[in-house]
Motif scaffolding. Structure first.
Motif, PDB file in Angstrom:
ATOM      1  N   VAL A   1       0.836  -1.022   0.181  1.00 31.13           N
ATOM      2  CA  VAL A   1       0.016   0.002  -0.092  1.00 31.13           C
ATOM      3  C   VAL A   1       0.834   1.295  -0.022  1.00 31.13           C
ATOM      4  O   VAL A   1       1.510   1.377   0.757  1.00 31.13           O
ATOM      5  N   ALA A   2       0.854   2.064  -1.012  1.00 28.98           N
ATOM      6  CA  ALA A   2       1.645   3.296  -1.108  1.00 28.98           C
ATOM      7  C   ALA A   2       0.940   4.633  -0.233  1.00 28.98           C
ATOM      8  O   ALA A   2      -0.139   4.736  -0.771  1.00 28.98           O
ATOM      9  N   PRO A   3       1.596   4.984   0.520  1.00 30.04           N
ATOM     10  CA  PRO A   3       1.091   6.023   1.533  1.00 30.04           C
ATOM     11  C   PRO A   3       0.970   7.528   0.489  1.00 30.04           C
ATOM     12  O   PRO A   3      -0.455   7.932   0.954  1.00 30.04           O
ATOM     13  N   ALA A   4       1.626   7.600  -0.470  1.00 28.40           N
ATOM     14  CA  ALA A   4       1.457   8.768  -1.270  1.00 28.40           C
ATOM     15  C   ALA A   4       0.176   8.388  -1.849  1.00 28.40           C
ATOM     16  O   ALA A   4      -0.711   9.689  -2.007  1.00 28.40           O
TER      17      ALA A   4
ATOM     18  N   ALA B   1      -3.885   6.956   9.153  1.00 34.14           N
ATOM     19  CA  ALA B   1      -4.104   8.197   8.516  1.00 34.14           C
ATOM     20  C   ALA B   1      -3.766   9.531   9.673  1.00 34.14           C
ATOM     21  O   ALA B   1      -4.428   9.519  10.773  1.00 34.14           O
ATOM     22  N   TYR B   2      -2.896  10.370   9.672  1.00 32.96           N
ATOM     23  CA  TYR B   2      -2.887  11.397  10.470  1.00 32.96           C
ATOM     24  C   TYR B   2      -3.467  12.657   9.516  1.00 32.96           C
ATOM     25  O   TYR B   2      -2.901  12.702   8.659  1.00 32.96           O
TER      26      TYR B   2
ATOM     27  N   ALA C   1      -1.146  12.846   6.305  1.00 29.60           N
ATOM     28  CA  ALA C   1       0.134  12.008   5.959  1.00 29.60           C
ATOM     29  C   ALA C   1      -0.320  10.355   6.612  1.00 29.60           C
ATOM     30  O   ALA C   1      -1.201  10.308   7.373  1.00 29.60           O
ATOM     31  N   VAL C   2      -0.038   9.258   5.820  1.00 29.50           N
ATOM     32  CA  VAL C   2      -0.315   7.857   6.089  1.00 29.50           C
ATOM     33  C   VAL C   2       0.925   7.268   6.616  1.00 29.50           C
ATOM     34  O   VAL C   2       1.996   7.312   5.815  1.00 29.50           O
TER      35      VAL C   2
ATOM     36  N   LYS D   1       9.324  17.257   3.010  1.00 32.64           N
ATOM     37  CA  LYS D   1       9.279  15.906   3.132  1.00 32.64           C
ATOM     38  C   LYS D   1       8.282  15.797   4.525  1.00 32.64           C
ATOM     39  O   LYS D   1       8.944  16.207   5.501  1.00 32.64           O
ATOM     40  N   ILE D   2       7.503  14.683   4.554  1.00 24.85           N
ATOM     41  CA  ILE D   2       6.656  13.998   5.504  1.00 24.85           C
ATOM     42  C   ILE D   2       7.699  13.406   6.568  1.00 24.85           C
ATOM     43  O   ILE D   2       8.283  12.682   6.114  1.00 24.85           O
ATOM     44  N   LEU D   3       7.973  13.636   7.883  1.00 26.23           N
ATOM     45  CA  LEU D   3       8.729  12.917   8.633  1.00 26.23           C
ATOM     46  C   LEU D   3       7.807  11.921   9.299  1.00 26.23           C
ATOM     47  O   LEU D   3       7.459  11.977  10.267  1.00 26.23           O
ATOM     48  N   ARG D   4       7.852  10.762   8.645  1.00 28.03           N
ATOM     49  CA  ARG D   4       6.930   9.633   8.973  1.00 28.03           C
ATOM     50  C   ARG D   4       7.519   9.140  10.012  1.00 28.03           C
ATOM     51  O   ARG D   4       6.547   8.630  10.845  1.00 28.03           O
TER      52      ARG D   4
END
Length: 569
Positions: free
Chosen positions: A472-475, A506-507, A491-492, A551-554
């Protein structure tokens, strides 16, 4: 590989043979001078693919004509329908004749296949490949929109579709051939072509080993779905490896159970193609359910199950007091996602007579890269995914220094070998980001080798979420979330789950004065994606943490979710 350490290369610009240096360590396969790990196995897989394509290779490996008459190749567990190897051979040639003569399918045409597992699925795959056409199987759980994107991506000329999935192809404009008969008098089916077309000798195809055999769908190391180009040499090499694996771990009297979907590289390479080369019997389940699996094991005396971690967990949790006889089961192989040590230990405690082994592979490696030959080694290393298959080599690259790492040092796994994909279809940018100029595939997985050449996958560097073995691609999910008018940022990230491995969390940053609820967010995403891609949990947050570059800091979000879980314990 040979005792001289031969490595097989399959890329056109890299046909030379590599030999180990004097510093090659036979115990772990590591060469400190090059930083390359080679397979510690001494078995050599022939790299002569010049005169065979995938289908002809499979057909050449079928049991002798005398044995094929009685040897069962496939059994449908839901209907008990059986297909001998002779019948399988005839159905492949009959369907190939129909596709070629009646429907005009030619070399290089892409045939899109949308169906769940069935006794006719391998026939479809091998018939397509036998006339030089390109197989492009897809997940029937995908939505109409997702199917449309994949059809356009693959440039399909024809679609072979299960009747219940046909509506998803209506708007693509691609002609469809149903897998089975329907009430529509204007439609034709695979069954009818097989019954009405004599298995004639087909024109010889001028196929080359590096010609495209299939386009499979994967999210790759980053991003949304891409078409993974698998060549005939990829398939043949992996089938030779699987034949070797089956020969050293089982016999022709064994019965395998298939519930892994054949549109997935795991199911296609193993069940749709590879097992036929060993002459064993495969029992097919159209879809997985635990009770159906237990019934099949008992009814058909199943001895081997290639599985995924959620299925193994299901076996661990099923009641011992049930009436099912599982004594025939001898081997379970885990793949497609990491299997935890805890689940592996619990399985071995409950089923001490069953050999449980892990393996590792990607769509981009045609489903194989490592495996266990020796079960004692698998028990001693419950967190390992085994050793490199013969012909494969690896590097462990330190992200900070870019240098190759020795045993017990972590880094990104790079692979080279006969199963490495040719490219991402029509996507040069993604291809060059994933395959180096000298042919190394960057897997995106954090790993290390031990002092005996056993591989351990520590974590995924790539941001993909593995849900029940699916990527599953978060993007992709983030793009859908951001299309909602009450969501200003999202963000996921993966959330660990005992049953599914991981679930998408999901946030979400809501717009001012928004009353958006978790259920509404989940439903909004659910209506636009396949079930396995659904967001399962939603946390509302004031701001998404990002780097200076945006960039999202996952990792921060994953840490936050883990802390939240701990605080509730």
């Amino acid at each position: 590989m040979s005792s001289e350490g031969e490595l097989i290369s399959t890329r056109e610009d890299e046909q030379s043979t590599y030999h180990h240096r004097s510093s090659f360590d036979r115990k772990n396969g590591y060469d400190p001078e090059t930083g390359i790990y080679q397979s510690v196995l001494q078995h050599k897989i022939s790299n002569d693919y010049s005169n065979l394509d995938t289908a002809r290779f499979v057909l050449s490996q079928l049991p002798s004509p005398a044995k094929s008459m009685s040897q069962i190749a496939l059994i449908d567990s839901s209907t008990n329908q059986k297909l001998t190897y002779t019948q399988l051979n005839r159905s492949i040639l009959s369907l190939a004749t129909g596709l070629y003569r009646a429907l005009g399918v030619r070399k290089g045409d892409v045939i899109f296949v949308l169906s769940s597992n069935s006794i006719i699925y391998p026939t479809i795959c091998l018939a397509i490949l036998s006339i030089g056409a390109i197989l492009s199987p897809a997940n029937p759980l995908n939505t109409e929109s997702e199917i449309g994107k994949q059809v356009r991506l693959s440039r399909a000329k024809l679609a072979i579709v299960a009747p219940e999935e046909a509506r998803k192809l209506v708007h693509t404009g691609v002609p469809t051939l149903l897998t089975t008969r329907s009430n529509d008098e204007n439609s034709i089916s695979v069954q009818e072509l097989i019954e009405n077309c004599d298995p004639l000798e087909l024109p010889k195809q001028s196929l080359k080993p590096l010609d495209t055999a299939a386009i499979l769908y994967s999210s790759g190391t980053t991003g949304v779905s891409k078409g993974v180009v698998i060549t005939h040499v990829n398939f043949i090499a992996i089938m030779k490896l699987l034949k070797y694996y089956v020969e050293v771990t089982s016999s022709q009297d064994d019965v395998f159970l298939c519930f892994v979907p054949m549109f997935h590289v795991y199911g296609l390479a193993f069940f749709g193609l590879g097992l036929f080369c060993s002459g064993v019997t495969t029992v097919l389940m159209q879809k997985f359910d635990l009770q159906g699996m237990l019934e099949a094991i008992q009814t058909y005396k199943i001895s081997h199950i290639p599985a995924v971690p959620p299925v193994i967990l299901g076996l661990v949790k099923y009641s011992k007091g049930s009436h099912y006889d599982l004594s025939s089961l001898r081997s379970v192989t885990s793949g497609a996602a990491p299997l935890s040590k805890e689940v592996a230990d619990a399985f071995r405690e409950k089923f001490p007579w069953v050999e449980l082994k892990q393996g590792y592979g990607l769509t981009e490696t045609t489903g194989a890269a490592t495996f266990f030959v020796n079960y004692e080694e698998a028990k001693a290393r419950p967190s390992s995914v085994g050793v490199l298959f013969p012909g494969f080599s690896a590097k462990v690259i330190n992200h900070e220094t870019g240098e190759a790492s020795p045993p017990f040092k972590e880094g990104e796994l790079w692979l080279k070998g006969p199963g490495i994909m040719k490219e991402y279809f029509g996507n040069e940018e993604a291809t060059s980001a994933t395959i180096t100029k000298d042919g190394w595939l960057k897997t995106g997985d954090l790993c290390y080798f031990d002092d005996k050449g056993y591989l351990y996958i520590v974590d995924r560097i790539k941001e993909l979420i593995k849900h029940n073995g699916y990527q599953v691609a978060p993007a992709e999910l983030e793009a859908i979330l951001l299309s909602h008018h009450e969501i200003i940022d999202a963000a996921v990230v993966p959330l660990e789950d005992e049953v599914a491995g991981q679930i998408p969390l999901a946030y979400v940053v809501r717009a001012a004065n928004s009353g958006l609820t978790q259920d509404q967010v989940i439903q909004f995403v659910s209506s636009q994606v396949a079930p396995y891609k659904k967001v399962r949990r939603v946390n509302f947050i004031n701001a998404i943490p990002r780097s200076a570059a945006g960039k999202i800091l996952r990792k921060e979000l994953v840490l936050q979710s883990n802390m939240s879980i701990l605080s509730k314990l």
